[in-house]
Design a protein around this motif. Structure first.
Motif, PDB file in Angstrom:
ATOM      1  N   PHE A  20      17.703   8.454   9.438  1.00  0.00           N
ATOM      2  CA  PHE A  20      17.415   7.164   8.789  1.00  0.00           C
ATOM      3  C   PHE A  20      18.581   6.754   7.897  1.00  0.00           C
ATOM      4  O   PHE A  20      19.390   7.593   7.494  1.00  0.00           O
ATOM      5  N   ALA A  44       0.845  -1.208   0.000  1.00  0.00           N
ATOM      6  CA  ALA A  44       0.000   0.000   0.000  1.00  0.00           C
ATOM      7  C   ALA A  44       0.874   1.250   0.000  1.00  0.00           C
ATOM      8  O   ALA A  44       0.812   2.089   0.899  1.00  0.00           O
ATOM      9  N   ARG A  69       3.141  -3.597   6.650  1.00  0.00           N
ATOM     10  CA  ARG A  69       3.298  -2.760   7.840  1.00  0.00           C
ATOM     11  C   ARG A  69       1.958  -2.581   8.558  1.00  0.00           C
ATOM     12  O   ARG A  69       0.896  -2.908   8.010  1.00  0.00           O
ATOM     13  N   LEU A 102       2.846   4.093  -3.065  1.00  0.00           N
ATOM     14  CA  LEU A 102       2.359   4.962  -4.143  1.00  0.00           C
ATOM     15  C   LEU A 102       1.703   4.188  -5.283  1.00  0.00           C
ATOM     16  O   LEU A 102       0.584   4.495  -5.691  1.00  0.00           O
ATOM     17  N   GLY A 104      17.449   9.067  -8.837  1.00  0.00           N
ATOM     18  CA  GLY A 104      16.532   8.340  -7.957  1.00  0.00           C
ATOM     19  C   GLY A 104      15.100   8.834  -7.929  1.00  0.00           C
ATOM     20  O   GLY A 104      14.375   8.564  -6.980  1.00  0.00           O
TER      21      GLY A 104
HETATM   22  C1  LIG Z   1      15.111   8.088   0.869  1.00  0.00           C
HETATM   23  C2  LIG Z   1      14.416   8.108  -0.476  1.00  0.00           C
HETATM   24  C3  LIG Z   1      14.254   9.328  -1.125  1.00  0.00           C
HETATM   25  C4  LIG Z   1      13.606   9.381  -2.369  1.00  0.00           C
HETATM   26  N1  LIG Z   1      13.436  10.604  -2.946  1.00  0.00           N
HETATM   27  C5  LIG Z   1      12.711  10.705  -4.089  1.00  0.00           C
HETATM   28  C6  LIG Z   1      12.422  11.986  -4.648  1.00  0.00           C
HETATM   29  O1  LIG Z   1      12.837  13.028  -4.134  1.00  0.00           O
HETATM   30  N2  LIG Z   1      11.650  12.041  -5.768  1.00  0.00           N
HETATM   31  C7  LIG Z   1      11.140  10.912  -6.357  1.00  0.00           C
HETATM   32  O2  LIG Z   1      10.431  11.030  -7.377  1.00  0.00           O
HETATM   33  N3  LIG Z   1      11.411   9.684  -5.850  1.00  0.00           N
HETATM   34  C8  LIG Z   1      12.164   9.547  -4.733  1.00  0.00           C
HETATM   35  N4  LIG Z   1      12.395   8.312  -4.187  1.00  0.00           N
HETATM   36  C9  LIG Z   1      11.841   7.126  -4.882  1.00  0.00           C
HETATM   37  C10 LIG Z   1      10.348   6.937  -4.589  1.00  0.00           C
HETATM   38  O3  LIG Z   1      10.108   7.079  -3.223  1.00  0.00           O
HETATM   39  C11 LIG Z   1       9.927   5.524  -5.051  1.00  0.00           C
HETATM   40  O4  LIG Z   1      10.259   5.370  -6.403  1.00  0.00           O
HETATM   41  C12 LIG Z   1       8.431   5.265  -4.866  1.00  0.00           C
HETATM   42  O5  LIG Z   1       8.018   5.433  -3.543  1.00  0.00           O
HETATM   43  C13 LIG Z   1       8.122   3.828  -5.286  1.00  0.00           C
HETATM   44  O6  LIG Z   1       6.756   3.558  -5.130  1.00  0.00           O
HETATM   45  P1  LIG Z   1       6.284   2.051  -4.921  1.00  0.00           P
HETATM   46  O7  LIG Z   1       4.821   2.025  -5.004  1.00  0.00           O
HETATM   47  O8  LIG Z   1       7.071   1.158  -5.795  1.00  0.00           O
HETATM   48  O9  LIG Z   1       6.776   1.683  -3.425  1.00  0.00           O
HETATM   49  P2  LIG Z   1       6.437   2.340  -2.035  1.00  0.00           P
HETATM   50  O10 LIG Z   1       5.736   3.629  -2.163  1.00  0.00           O
HETATM   51  O11 LIG Z   1       7.702   2.278  -1.252  1.00  0.00           O
HETATM   52  O12 LIG Z   1       5.396   1.297  -1.387  1.00  0.00           O
HETATM   53  C14 LIG Z   1       5.707  -0.046  -1.161  1.00  0.00           C
HETATM   54  C15 LIG Z   1       4.763  -0.581  -0.080  1.00  0.00           C
HETATM   55  O13 LIG Z   1       4.811  -2.002  -0.075  1.00  0.00           O
HETATM   56  C16 LIG Z   1       4.879  -2.453   1.278  1.00  0.00           C
HETATM   57  N5  LIG Z   1       5.473  -3.801   1.248  1.00  0.00           N
HETATM   58  C17 LIG Z   1       6.782  -4.145   1.109  1.00  0.00           C
HETATM   59  N6  LIG Z   1       6.914  -5.486   1.092  1.00  0.00           N
HETATM   60  C18 LIG Z   1       5.657  -5.996   1.230  1.00  0.00           C
HETATM   61  C19 LIG Z   1       5.139  -7.328   1.284  1.00  0.00           C
HETATM   62  N7  LIG Z   1       5.936  -8.391   1.187  1.00  0.00           N
HETATM   63  N8  LIG Z   1       3.794  -7.482   1.426  1.00  0.00           N
HETATM   64  C20 LIG Z   1       2.976  -6.399   1.501  1.00  0.00           C
HETATM   65  N9  LIG Z   1       3.413  -5.128   1.473  1.00  0.00           N
HETATM   66  C21 LIG Z   1       4.727  -4.928   1.323  1.00  0.00           C
HETATM   67  C22 LIG Z   1       5.734  -1.384   1.955  1.00  0.00           C
HETATM   68  O14 LIG Z   1       5.542  -1.433   3.349  1.00  0.00           O
HETATM   69  C23 LIG Z   1       5.166  -0.117   1.322  1.00  0.00           C
HETATM   70  O15 LIG Z   1       4.047   0.358   1.999  1.00  0.00           O
HETATM   71  C24 LIG Z   1      13.101   8.201  -2.977  1.00  0.00           C
HETATM   72  C25 LIG Z   1      13.278   6.965  -2.323  1.00  0.00           C
HETATM   73  C26 LIG Z   1      13.931   6.916  -1.082  1.00  0.00           C
HETATM   74  C27 LIG Z   1      14.106   5.589  -0.389  1.00  0.00           C
END
Ligand SMILES: Cc1cc2nc3c(=O)[nH]c(=O)nc-3n(C[C@H](O)[C@H](O)[C@H](O)COP(=O)(O)OP(=O)(O)OC[C@H]3O[C@@H](n4cnc5c(N)ncnc54)[C@H](O)[C@@H]3O)c2cc1C
Length: 360
Positions: A240, A8, A32, A10, A273
């Motif tokens: 962090f 859950a 989580r 982005l 990133g």
């Molecule tokens: C420190 C940091 C700074 C960043 N800065 C930027 C920025 O400035 N600009 C930008 O565009 N991007 C940035 N990014 C990248 C951006 O945050 C990610 O690309 C984006 O959040 C990815 O979205 P997502 O849906 O893949 O994962 P996320 O939004 O991370 O969501 C993943 C979810 O899955 C859950 N999860 C994990 N494993 C499991 C499992 N086995 N079962 C169920 N749930 C699970 C997690 O708890 C989380 O809630 C940054 C990343 C980091 C780490």
């Protein structure tokens, strides 16, 4: 159709919202205990990396009725190298909060999920879900499952070390440092949350170009540099560290009835990133494919191309030493830098083409 979304964040939540709009209520499984239950950090949407979209927030609102409120518009961008600085002004994007905060992007998205159920503290594995559901959206934010399935090419892994600091900041000014001494082949940045709080971070690749000194030593040097440039004694209120953050790309966006979204697809751009906007779009596109509005592979083609362009730029950036970074930053100061960050052109694509020709 019975859809399970694993994660859950982005892309998972954007997928759920779009599915609901199209008449499907998925089950969302989040490992989580609550939305965004991790450290709080500042992130940005830099419009130069989202072309042809000019304004990510209004694009999501107008086209998909997904409403996100950033903390501020970026009106000033300051880039430092070892000896130079570039000050750019104009509308360059947005700052936002992530993680355990009521206004984080994931919290805002979760409030827009209406009929779907979010199962927290989920221990369901992909193997459990794929048996029970007709479709699984893999949105876990890391490449572990995709890599286990031999469907992911890892390009680099990154260390990110950051802190929340108290001080006096402009809400509209983002700062960035390009200096190999504390962010080898990487970068440091400051993103304000408010007038009194900001996030400072260094991010650098793990294995490619190891330079002497521990992460803590680099961090100390970075912290001193930021404090000097701001002329302030910053107070650290939270810290962090993320190790082995995987950047890479899926070989296949969809395998059978499993669709990979967000970082599992490879939305995080190798250069600096940025992954938020492509992650949101990938979730939306996955929902559209399931509802017959397109093919996921086709819909994500541009995102995958941008990823490849960003990789070319990263390889170019990795070759630069501090004196070349000084030259680049000096050139960016003023008119040309502002044009670069505010132009409507797809800079990523154009520069990649130029580099490609240069290489030939
Ligand atoms: C420190 C940091 C700074 C960043 N800065 C930027 C920025 O400035 N600009 C930008 O565009 N991007 C940035 N990014 C990248 C951006 O945050 C990610 O690309 C984006 O959040 C990815 O979205 P997502 O849906 O893949 O994962 P996320 O939004 O991370 O969501 C993943 C979810 O899955 C859950 N999860 C994990 N494993 C499991 C499992 N086995 N079962 C169920 N749930 C699970 C997690 O708890 C989380 O809630 C940054 C990343 C980091 C780490």
């Amino acid at each position: 159709m019975k859809v399970a979304i694993m994660g859950a964040g982005l892309s998972g939540l954007a997928c759920a919202i779009r599915l609901e709009q199209l008449g499907v209520s998925p089950d969302i499984f989040e490992k989580r205990g609550s939305i965004g239950d991790r450290f709080v950090n500042g992130e940005v949407l830099l419009t130069v990396f989202s072309r042809p979209v000019r304004d990510e927030i209004s694009y999501l609102a107008d086209k998909y009725q997904i409403y996100l409120h950033p903390t501020a518009n970026i009106g000033e961008f300051v880039i430092y190298s070892e000896h130079e600085q570039a000050k750019l002004s104009g509308h360059m994007g947005f700052c936002n909060i992530r993680g355990r905060h009521e206004n984080s992007f994931e919290s805002q998205l979760a409030r827009q999920v209406k009929s779907s159920t979010i199962h927290f503290n989920s221990e369901h594995t992909y193997e459990d879900l794929v048996k029970e559901y007709t479709h699984v959206i893999m949105a876990t934010g890391d490449a572990e499952y995709a890599a286990n399935m031999k469907n992911f090419e890892i390009e680099l892994t990154v260390t990110l070390k950051g802190a929340t600091v108290e001080g006096d900041f402009s809400r509209y000014r983002v700062m960035c440092w390009l200096d190999d001494r504390y962010a080898p082949k990487g970068y440091g940045y400051l993103i304000p949350y408010s007038k009194t709080e900001a996030n400072i971070v260094i991010a650098f690749p793990d294995e490619l170009h190891p330079v002497p000194g521990s992460t803590d030593e680099k961090w100390k040097m970075f912290f001193e540099r930021v404090s000097t440039d701001l002329g302030q004694n910053l107070k650290v209120t939270d810290r962090f560290e993320v190790n082995n953050y995987i950047i890479g790309q899926c070989k296949e966006p969809r395998i059978g009835n499993t669709l990979f979204t967000g970082n599992c697809l490879g939305t995080i751009m190798p250069l600096f990133g940025f992954g938020q906007f492509p992650s949101l779009l990938s979730g939306i596109y996955a929902a559209e494919e399931l509802c017959g509005l397109g093919t996921y592979t086709e819909l994500t083609k541009k995102l995958r191309e941008s990823h490849q362009n960003s990789l070319v730029l990263r390889k170019w950036y990795e070759k630069m030493d501090n004196s070349q970074k000084d030259k680049l930053v000096k050139k960016m100061n003023g008119f040309w830098g502002e044009r670069l960050l505010t132009t409507q052109l797809d800079v990523l694509k154009i520069v990649t083409r130029l580099l490609h020709w240069g290489v030939k």
